[in-house]
Design a protein around this motif. Sequence first.
Motif, PDB file in Angstrom:
ATOM      1  N   LEU A   1     -22.220 -63.896  11.858  1.00  0.00           N
ATOM      2  CA  LEU A   1     -22.784 -62.919  10.928  1.00  0.00           C
ATOM      3  C   LEU A   1     -21.971 -62.896   9.637  1.00  0.00           C
ATOM      4  N   ALA A   2     -22.668 -62.896   8.512  1.00  0.00           N
ATOM      5  CA  ALA A   2     -22.009 -62.820   7.201  1.00  0.00           C
ATOM      6  C   ALA A   2     -21.827 -61.348   6.843  1.00  0.00           C
ATOM      7  N   LEU A   3     -20.573 -60.881   6.871  1.00  0.00           N
ATOM      8  CA  LEU A   3     -20.280 -59.467   6.650  1.00  0.00           C
ATOM      9  C   LEU A   3     -19.320 -59.285   5.486  1.00  0.00           C
ATOM     10  N   SER A   4     -19.576 -58.253   4.690  1.00  0.00           N
ATOM     11  CA  SER A   4     -18.615 -57.874   3.656  1.00  0.00           C
ATOM     12  C   SER A   4     -17.451 -57.152   4.327  1.00  0.00           C
ATOM     13  N   ALA A   5     -16.387 -56.891   3.573  1.00  0.00           N
ATOM     14  CA  ALA A   5     -15.221 -56.202   4.134  1.00  0.00           C
ATOM     15  C   ALA A   5     -15.601 -54.821   4.662  1.00  0.00           C
ATOM     16  N   ALA A   6     -16.402 -54.087   3.902  1.00  0.00           N
ATOM     17  CA  ALA A   6     -16.804 -52.740   4.322  1.00  0.00           C
ATOM     18  C   ALA A   6     -17.729 -52.795   5.533  1.00  0.00           C
ATOM     19  N   GLU A   7     -18.621 -53.775   5.565  1.00  0.00           N
ATOM     20  CA  GLU A   7     -19.523 -53.925   6.715  1.00  0.00           C
ATOM     21  C   GLU A   7     -18.731 -54.254   7.977  1.00  0.00           C
ATOM     22  N   TRP A   8     -17.706 -55.101   7.830  1.00  0.00           N
ATOM     23  CA  TRP A   8     -16.852 -55.421   8.973  1.00  0.00           C
ATOM     24  C   TRP A   8     -16.146 -54.167   9.490  1.00  0.00           C
ATOM     25  N   GLN A   9     -15.611 -53.355   8.579  1.00  0.00           N
ATOM     26  CA  GLN A   9     -14.902 -52.142   8.990  1.00  0.00           C
ATOM     27  C   GLN A   9     -15.832 -51.171   9.713  1.00  0.00           C
ATOM     28  N   LEU A  10     -17.051 -51.053   9.228  1.00  0.00           N
ATOM     29  CA  LEU A  10     -18.025 -50.179   9.884  1.00  0.00           C
ATOM     30  C   LEU A  10     -18.362 -50.704  11.275  1.00  0.00           C
ATOM     31  N   LEU A  11     -18.635 -51.997  11.363  1.00  0.00           N
ATOM     32  CA  LEU A  11     -18.959 -52.588  12.663  1.00  0.00           C
ATOM     33  C   LEU A  11     -17.783 -52.452  13.623  1.00  0.00           C
ATOM     34  N   GLU A  12     -16.581 -52.644  13.112  1.00  0.00           N
ATOM     35  CA  GLU A  12     -15.379 -52.574  13.946  1.00  0.00           C
ATOM     36  C   GLU A  12     -15.217 -51.198  14.585  1.00  0.00           C
ATOM     37  N   ILE A  13     -15.329 -50.132  13.805  1.00  0.00           N
ATOM     38  CA  ILE A  13     -15.123 -48.793  14.365  1.00  0.00           C
ATOM     39  C   ILE A  13     -16.237 -48.426  15.341  1.00  0.00           C
ATOM     40  N   LEU A  14     -17.457 -48.880  15.067  1.00  0.00           N
ATOM     41  CA  LEU A  14     -18.560 -48.589  15.985  1.00  0.00           C
ATOM     42  C   LEU A  14     -18.374 -49.313  17.316  1.00  0.00           C
ATOM     43  N   VAL A  15     -17.994 -50.585  17.239  1.00  0.00           N
ATOM     44  CA  VAL A  15     -17.826 -51.383  18.460  1.00  0.00           C
ATOM     45  C   VAL A  15     -16.655 -50.869  19.293  1.00  0.00           C
ATOM     46  N   LYS A  16     -15.551 -50.515  18.640  1.00  0.00           N
ATOM     47  CA  LYS A  16     -14.373 -50.044  19.372  1.00  0.00           C
ATOM     48  C   LYS A  16     -14.642 -48.734  20.109  1.00  0.00           C
ATOM     49  N   HIS A  17     -15.585 -47.945  19.612  1.00  0.00           N
ATOM     50  CA  HIS A  17     -15.890 -46.663  20.249  1.00  0.00           C
ATOM     51  C   HIS A  17     -17.155 -46.716  21.116  1.00  0.00           C
TER      52      HIS A  17
END
Length: 227
Positions: A147-163
């Motif tokens: 998936l091609a993600l911007s820095a902000a998109e990665w951060q959003l995906l990261e916090i959602l996945v971790k929780h």
Amino acid sequence: MQMLLVEDDMDLAELIIEYLNAEAIECDIAYNGSMALNLLEENAYQVIVSDVMMPKMDGFTLLENLRSMHIQTPCLMLTARNTLEDKLIGFEKGADDYLVKPFELAELTARIKVLAHRTQPPSSKIKISDLVLDLRERQAYRAGQLLALSAAEWQLLEILVKHSPAVVSKIDIEDHIWGGEAPSKDALKMLIYRLRKVVDSPEVSPLITTVRGRGVMIAAPEDQAQC
């Protein structure tokens, strides 16, 4: 699991290896410290179990050599001498655990498994349905596609996945991405929209859900039904 046993008593070594093999622990054997060093130069082990009193090179000297070579493999020392002084010497030289002879093979096995567990690095990948997040490489895949993600998109995906599968509040998301409030009223809304377009394409089942009044979550379809 692969471990190294350093023991000059061949009968005891054979007994230990037979028991460990039954516990799915593969075991190489060295009958003295010098032989152990040769094996350690060629192989990587999760745990080393070593007798203290051995010919040619004793267990303490072996341990000193290992640590000077920057080999940090956990080492359990076997000894017939149950004195505090011996234990302190072993720990000072880098031992991780001690077991006094005679011992129960079940206890030895349990201690080996504990030491091996300490050396296992935590997984850097989190999987939700067909979405895989590689935290070490900072990459995400959906149905095997990068998936091609911007820095902000990665951060959003990261916090959602971790929780996942919990709902993450918008306040927590904004704090994670921007360190406080979003730069504009619609910044988070637009970011969630962009992430959905990348992660939840029309060809796959949607994973990202906005829960009214609570926040945002990412979860497999069967987990979403429970929220």
